[in-house]
Write an enzyme that holds these catalytic residues in place. Sequence first.
Site, PDB file in Angstrom:
ATOM      1  N   HIS A   1      40.676  37.733  42.987  1.00 26.29           N
ATOM      2  CA  HIS A   1      39.361  37.245  43.426  1.00 26.29           C
ATOM      3  C   HIS A   1      39.336  37.068  44.936  1.00 26.29           C
ATOM      4  O   HIS A   1      39.978  36.158  45.459  1.00 26.29           O
ATOM      5  CB  HIS A   1      39.065  35.872  42.840  1.00 26.29           C
ATOM      6  CG  HIS A   1      38.744  35.892  41.389  1.00 26.29           C
ATOM      7  ND1 HIS A   1      38.037  34.884  40.793  1.00 26.29           N
ATOM      8  CD2 HIS A   1      39.021  36.775  40.413  1.00 26.29           C
ATOM      9  CE1 HIS A   1      37.899  35.152  39.502  1.00 26.29           C
ATOM     10  NE2 HIS A   1      38.488  36.296  39.241  1.00 26.29           N
TER      11      HIS A   1
ATOM     12  N   GLU B   1      41.895  40.379  34.365  1.00 22.32           N
ATOM     13  CA  GLU B   1      41.579  39.449  35.463  1.00 22.32           C
ATOM     14  C   GLU B   1      42.781  38.531  35.699  1.00 22.32           C
ATOM     15  O   GLU B   1      43.438  38.095  34.755  1.00 22.32           O
ATOM     16  CB  GLU B   1      40.355  38.605  35.087  1.00 22.32           C
ATOM     17  CG  GLU B   1      39.912  37.639  36.178  1.00 22.32           C
ATOM     18  CD  GLU B   1      38.654  36.853  35.782  1.00 22.32           C
ATOM     19  OE1 GLU B   1      38.345  36.760  34.582  1.00 22.32           O
ATOM     20  OE2 GLU B   1      37.978  36.331  36.696  1.00 22.32           O
TER      21      GLU B   1
ATOM     22  N   GLU C   1      32.940  37.208  28.599  1.00 29.40           N
ATOM     23  CA  GLU C   1      33.873  36.080  28.732  1.00 29.40           C
ATOM     24  C   GLU C   1      33.423  34.858  27.936  1.00 29.40           C
ATOM     25  O   GLU C   1      34.239  34.001  27.630  1.00 29.40           O
ATOM     26  CB  GLU C   1      34.115  35.728  30.201  1.00 29.40           C
ATOM     27  CG  GLU C   1      32.903  35.197  30.931  1.00 29.40           C
ATOM     28  CD  GLU C   1      33.161  34.974  32.422  1.00 29.40           C
ATOM     29  OE1 GLU C   1      33.746  35.866  33.060  1.00 29.40           O
ATOM     30  OE2 GLU C   1      32.798  33.910  32.925  1.00 29.40           O
TER      31      GLU C   1
ATOM     32  N   ASP D   1      41.097  28.617  34.418  1.00 30.03           N
ATOM     33  CA  ASP D   1      40.879  27.663  33.332  1.00 30.03           C
ATOM     34  C   ASP D   1      41.471  28.179  32.011  1.00 30.03           C
ATOM     35  O   ASP D   1      41.483  27.460  31.013  1.00 30.03           O
ATOM     36  CB  ASP D   1      39.396  27.310  33.168  1.00 30.03           C
ATOM     37  CG  ASP D   1      38.490  28.512  33.044  1.00 30.03           C
ATOM     38  OD1 ASP D   1      38.461  29.341  33.970  1.00 30.03           O
ATOM     39  OD2 ASP D   1      37.814  28.631  32.011  1.00 30.03           O
TER      40      ASP D   1
ATOM     41  N   ASN E   1      37.019  24.918  29.336  1.00 28.59           N
ATOM     42  CA  ASN E   1      36.742  24.298  30.632  1.00 28.59           C
ATOM     43  C   ASN E   1      35.503  23.394  30.578  1.00 28.59           C
ATOM     44  O   ASN E   1      34.408  23.842  30.257  1.00 28.59           O
ATOM     45  CB  ASN E   1      36.534  25.421  31.665  1.00 28.59           C
ATOM     46  CG  ASN E   1      36.593  24.927  33.100  1.00 28.59           C
ATOM     47  OD1 ASN E   1      36.983  23.781  33.356  1.00 28.59           O
ATOM     48  ND2 ASN E   1      36.201  25.784  34.027  1.00 28.59           N
TER      49      ASN E   1
ATOM     50  N   HIS F   1      27.488  36.727  37.276  1.00 33.42           N
ATOM     51  CA  HIS F   1      27.520  35.416  36.618  1.00 33.42           C
ATOM     52  C   HIS F   1      26.183  35.009  36.004  1.00 33.42           C
ATOM     53  O   HIS F   1      25.666  33.908  36.226  1.00 33.42           O
ATOM     54  CB  HIS F   1      28.030  34.329  37.582  1.00 33.42           C
ATOM     55  CG  HIS F   1      29.030  33.431  36.936  1.00 33.42           C
ATOM     56  ND1 HIS F   1      28.735  32.159  36.539  1.00 33.42           N
ATOM     57  CD2 HIS F   1      30.313  33.646  36.575  1.00 33.42           C
ATOM     58  CE1 HIS F   1      29.805  31.617  35.966  1.00 33.42           C
ATOM     59  NE2 HIS F   1      30.773  32.503  35.973  1.00 33.42           N
TER      60      HIS F   1
ATOM     61  N   TYR G   1      27.971  31.108  43.725  1.00 34.04           N
ATOM     62  CA  TYR G   1      29.033  31.258  42.740  1.00 34.04           C
ATOM     63  C   TYR G   1      30.241  31.985  43.334  1.00 34.04           C
ATOM     64  O   TYR G   1      30.104  32.991  44.013  1.00 34.04           O
ATOM     65  CB  TYR G   1      28.559  32.066  41.516  1.00 34.04           C
ATOM     66  CG  TYR G   1      29.737  32.483  40.668  1.00 34.04           C
ATOM     67  CD1 TYR G   1      30.345  31.560  39.837  1.00 34.04           C
ATOM     68  CD2 TYR G   1      30.291  33.746  40.782  1.00 34.04           C
ATOM     69  CE1 TYR G   1      31.474  31.893  39.127  1.00 34.04           C
ATOM     70  CE2 TYR G   1      31.413  34.095  40.070  1.00 34.04           C
ATOM     71  CZ  TYR G   1      32.001  33.166  39.237  1.00 34.04           C
ATOM     72  OH  TYR G   1      33.130  33.504  38.545  1.00 34.04           O
TER      73      TYR G   1
ATOM     74  N   GLU H   1      29.743  42.721  36.431  1.00 40.30           N
ATOM     75  CA  GLU H   1      30.033  41.799  35.320  1.00 40.30           C
ATOM     76  C   GLU H   1      28.896  40.820  35.067  1.00 40.30           C
ATOM     77  O   GLU H   1      28.289  40.319  36.019  1.00 40.30           O
ATOM     78  CB  GLU H   1      31.319  41.041  35.688  1.00 40.30           C
ATOM     79  CG  GLU H   1      31.704  39.907  34.769  1.00 40.30           C
ATOM     80  CD  GLU H   1      32.992  39.236  35.245  1.00 40.30           C
ATOM     81  OE1 GLU H   1      33.777  39.879  35.972  1.00 40.30           O
ATOM     82  OE2 GLU H   1      33.198  38.071  34.890  1.00 40.30           O
TER      83      GLU H   1
ATOM     84  N   TRP I   1      24.173  29.143  35.663  1.00 41.72           N
ATOM     85  CA  TRP I   1      25.242  29.099  36.650  1.00 41.72           C
ATOM     86  C   TRP I   1      26.213  30.240  36.394  1.00 41.72           C
ATOM     87  O   TRP I   1      26.454  30.619  35.290  1.00 41.72           O
ATOM     88  CB  TRP I   1      25.998  27.771  36.623  1.00 41.72           C
ATOM     89  CG  TRP I   1      27.084  27.803  37.657  1.00 41.72           C
ATOM     90  CD1 TRP I   1      26.936  27.686  39.004  1.00 41.72           C
ATOM     91  CD2 TRP I   1      28.473  28.043  37.429  1.00 41.72           C
ATOM     92  NE1 TRP I   1      28.146  27.837  39.623  1.00 41.72           N
ATOM     93  CE2 TRP I   1      29.102  28.074  38.681  1.00 41.72           C
ATOM     94  CE3 TRP I   1      29.239  28.261  36.268  1.00 41.72           C
ATOM     95  CZ2 TRP I   1      30.469  28.295  38.839  1.00 41.72           C
ATOM     96  CZ3 TRP I   1      30.578  28.481  36.401  1.00 41.72           C
ATOM     97  CH2 TRP I   1      31.196  28.495  37.692  1.00 41.72           C
TER      98      TRP I   1
ATOM     99  N   ARG J   1      35.012  41.708  27.721  1.00 38.57           N
ATOM    100  CA  ARG J   1      35.791  40.730  28.484  1.00 38.57           C
ATOM    101  C   ARG J   1      36.240  39.495  27.706  1.00 38.57           C
ATOM    102  O   ARG J   1      36.829  38.571  28.278  1.00 38.57           O
ATOM    103  CB  ARG J   1      34.975  40.282  29.707  1.00 38.57           C
ATOM    104  CG  ARG J   1      35.116  41.277  30.822  1.00 38.57           C
ATOM    105  CD  ARG J   1      34.429  40.871  32.072  1.00 38.57           C
ATOM    106  NE  ARG J   1      34.614  39.492  32.467  1.00 38.57           N
ATOM    107  CZ  ARG J   1      35.746  38.981  32.961  1.00 38.57           C
ATOM    108  NH1 ARG J   1      36.811  39.724  33.099  1.00 38.57           N
ATOM    109  NH2 ARG J   1      35.809  37.710  33.294  1.00 38.57           N
TER     110      ARG J   1
ATOM    111  N   ARG K   1      37.994  41.748  42.987  1.00 36.21           N
ATOM    112  CA  ARG K   1      36.625  41.281  42.775  1.00 36.21           C
ATOM    113  C   ARG K   1      36.144  40.652  44.075  1.00 36.21           C
ATOM    114  O   ARG K   1      36.851  39.809  44.646  1.00 36.21           O
ATOM    115  CB  ARG K   1      36.609  40.246  41.645  1.00 36.21           C
ATOM    116  CG  ARG K   1      35.222  39.791  41.245  1.00 36.21           C
ATOM    117  CD  ARG K   1      35.279  38.654  40.231  1.00 36.21           C
ATOM    118  NE  ARG K   1      35.209  37.363  40.892  1.00 36.21           N
ATOM    119  CZ  ARG K   1      34.816  36.227  40.305  1.00 36.21           C
ATOM    120  NH1 ARG K   1      34.479  36.230  39.027  1.00 36.21           N
ATOM    121  NH2 ARG K   1      34.788  35.100  40.968  1.00 36.21           N
TER     122      ARG K   1
ATOM    123  N   ASP L   1      31.018  40.013  40.085  1.00 36.23           N
ATOM    124  CA  ASP L   1      30.570  39.165  38.971  1.00 36.23           C
ATOM    125  C   ASP L   1      29.202  38.564  39.323  1.00 36.23           C
ATOM    126  O   ASP L   1      29.103  37.767  40.261  1.00 36.23           O
ATOM    127  CB  ASP L   1      31.606  38.053  38.743  1.00 36.23           C
ATOM    128  CG  ASP L   1      31.367  37.266  37.464  1.00 36.23           C
ATOM    129  OD1 ASP L   1      30.294  37.435  36.851  1.00 36.23           O
ATOM    130  OD2 ASP L   1      32.257  36.487  37.076  1.00 36.23           O
TER     131      ASP L   1
END
Length: 421
Positions: free
Chosen positions: A141, A358, A281, A335, A56, A231, A178, A255, A421, A302, A166, A229
Amino acid sequence: MNYPVNPPSQPDLDRGTGSMKITGARVIVTCPGRNFVTLKIETDQGVYGIGDGTMNGREKAVVAYLEEHIIPLLIGRDPRRIEDIWQYLYRGAYWRRGPVTMRAIAAVDVALWDIKAKMAGMPLYDLLGGRSRDRVMVYGHANGSDIAHTVDEVGRYISEGYKAIRAQTGIPGLDKAYGISKDKKFYEPAEGELPLETVWDTRKYLNYVPQLFDKLRDTYGFDHHLLHDVHHRLTPLEAAQLGKRLEPYSLFWMEDSTPAENQEAFRLIRQHTTTPLAVGEIFNTLWDCKDLIQNQLIDYIRTTIVSAGGLTHLRRIADFASVWQVRTGSHGATDLSPVTMGTALHFDTWVPNFGIQEYMRHTPETDAVFPHDYRFDDGFLLCGETPGHGVDIDEALAAKYPYSPKQLPVARLEDGTLWNW
Ligand code: EZ4
Ligand code: CO
């Protein structure tokens, strides 16, 4: 013993029974709502395989890696020798690991497993060792602009049959947090040609998020799995504080609570909280998570098919993780193309130490470009029985959606400092 002093520089390409050769490989880039990089490998037996190499926001780097550096090495090779080709591309490059390299290897690896399973006439999970379960639990989500809105969104997922959700919320006083989108169904950021700038404030976030989970448990009880999450936004100590504050709400996992480059950070978080921890991830190999796993600092790993060098390497990570009762929780945002989702579902159906998958729905345009046989049913995904991984690409349709440069957002603190981010 007599060892050959000068072994042949080219291995015999046909050590299997009978011969089989890769005759061609092509990269297909398409943007049916978002960009996907797909590798199609063709053989002299007429069987072809499909692999995903999407990264992505940096898609063209993988396209170049495949076209310039990998495809020329594949032509003439025996596609049945998946392990040898994986080792050849990994060790042979000298430059190991990294998101570009490992996605390019993953694209090849998944296409080869697809070919092998098609030749065997088996759905991929059968070739991996057969079913460990009947269906794959997924989490969706839910996100809203504030707590009330997010609570409603979680309710919508519950009414659609989801067992695990989530929950992400916008934060009063913070613009564009986010996970919060205009498009509720298909959201996954990657917008303009320049990154969207969002604002972050840890204090506001830490004050607000425990209230979300308090309200969620108050409203819906404890029957559903709830996930969150972070993030990559917190320091280890802040992550420990959040984990402790979330303990009463019994999360399935917290997460990516800190930037994951620092594996040692999780030791501090772990010492302070029993909230289960998930990360990975952005990991590309076992080497990125080896310490986390063998020191039992996380509960879920993940990383997934496209990120970590395909099935050949991901199953190795999963086996390693199983020794320490760490379970899988594969990344599955939009993505990751339907090719990765389909392959992940075969992996999830086989892998003994499965945790959760997920799942974000792709747009109808994406689903049409990638015909597939997996389906959602009452909070679970089921992989199909078609030989191979069950996902194809409609090349004529793909050609109607040309590549369109898009970027992930960035985050800054209120004083302008660039953050994670
Ligand atoms: O930011 O897939 O858990 N899911 C995520 C995603 C990732 C994107 C990056 O491309 O964290 O939203
Ligand atoms: Co995430």
